[in-house]
Design a protein around this motif. Structure first.
Motif, PDB file in Angstrom:
ATOM      1  N   GLU A  80       6.094   5.231  -6.859  1.00  0.00           N
ATOM      2  CA  GLU A  80       7.008   5.026  -5.768  1.00  0.00           C
ATOM      3  C   GLU A  80       6.711   3.721  -4.804  1.00  0.00           C
ATOM      4  N   ASN A  81       5.812   2.840  -5.474  1.00  0.00           N
ATOM      5  CA  ASN A  81       5.448   1.591  -4.895  1.00  0.00           C
ATOM      6  C   ASN A  81       4.789   1.660  -3.844  1.00  0.00           C
ATOM      7  N   GLU A  82       4.141   2.621  -3.540  1.00  0.00           N
ATOM      8  CA  GLU A  82       3.299   3.049  -2.394  1.00  0.00           C
ATOM      9  C   GLU A  82       2.192   2.059  -2.484  1.00  0.00           C
ATOM     10  N   MET A  83       1.515   1.812  -3.590  1.00  0.00           N
ATOM     11  CA  MET A  83       0.315   1.033  -3.860  1.00  0.00           C
ATOM     12  C   MET A  83       0.682  -0.519  -3.487  1.00  0.00           C
ATOM     13  N   LEU A  84       2.119  -0.663  -3.958  1.00  0.00           N
ATOM     14  CA  LEU A  84       2.477  -2.114  -3.821  1.00  0.00           C
ATOM     15  C   LEU A  84       2.451  -2.390  -2.273  1.00  0.00           C
ATOM     16  N   ALA A  85       2.989  -1.393  -1.593  1.00  0.00           N
ATOM     17  CA  ALA A  85       3.476  -1.459   0.041  1.00  0.00           C
ATOM     18  C   ALA A  85       2.038  -1.511   0.721  1.00  0.00           C
ATOM     19  N   MET A  86       1.027  -0.861   0.165  1.00  0.00           N
ATOM     20  CA  MET A  86      -0.486  -0.935   0.925  1.00  0.00           C
ATOM     21  C   MET A  86      -1.063  -2.004   0.548  1.00  0.00           C
ATOM     22  N   SER A  87      -1.089  -2.875  -0.882  1.00  0.00           N
ATOM     23  CA  SER A  87      -1.587  -4.179  -0.923  1.00  0.00           C
ATOM     24  C   SER A  87      -0.628  -5.069  -0.032  1.00  0.00           C
ATOM     25  N   ALA A  88       0.558  -5.063  -0.037  1.00  0.00           N
ATOM     26  CA  ALA A  88       1.431  -5.905   0.890  1.00  0.00           C
ATOM     27  C   ALA A  88       1.056  -5.893   2.453  1.00  0.00           C
TER      28      ALA A  88
END
Length: 146
Positions: A83-91
């Motif tokens: 769900e791209n939550e890891m990407l959102a956390m990195s961003a």
């Protein structure tokens, strides 16, 4: 505890508990089949079968907790990544290691509890189970001789 840590633990706890429950159920059913075979072969009463099952439960839980935690970590990481939550956390500036700390903490606590169960409770249960099975075999032999 930060909001992110609570969120990750919440994501981790659901799949972990379900996996532990499922693995425990499967191994308990295996023991039930074995005990049912013993019950018919040696005429073991139902109460003794339940007692023997309870004595073997710590041994089963020691096996299922690590497997269930592994499944929980894999499912939670897959969902967070999917769900791209890891990407959102990195961003958002969250370091990946800060996501790892709640998982390591939960794993350490489960490992410690599992060690105590393995070192203290399981040997007593195995000894009591073996003693009771020998008593039942002895009673069955005496019954068949008479």
């Amino acid at each position: 505890m930060r909001i992110l840590s609570r969120y990750i633990l919440k994501e981790l706890s659901g799949p972990t508990l379900i996996a532990i429950g499922l693995y425990t159920f499967l191994l308990v059913m295996n023991w039930c089949v074995l005990l049912t075979d013993y019950a018919f072969k040696y005429r073991i009463p139902l109460t003794d079968m339940g007692y023997l099952m309870l004595l073997q439960l710590p041994h089963i839980v020691v096996l299922t907790v690590p497997m269930g935690f592994l499944v929980g970590v894999l499912v939670a990481a897959s969902r967070l990544s999917g769900e791209n939550e890891m990407l959102a956390m990195s961003a958002g500036g969250v370091h990946p290691l800060s996501v790892l700390w709640p998982v390591l903490l939960a794993g350490g606590l489960l490992a410690g509890a599992n060690f105590v169960l393995l070192a203290e409770v399981t040997p007593r249960g195995n000894h009591s189970s073996t003693t009771r099975m020998m008593e039942l075999y002895h009673d069955n032999i005496l019954r068949s001789v008479q």
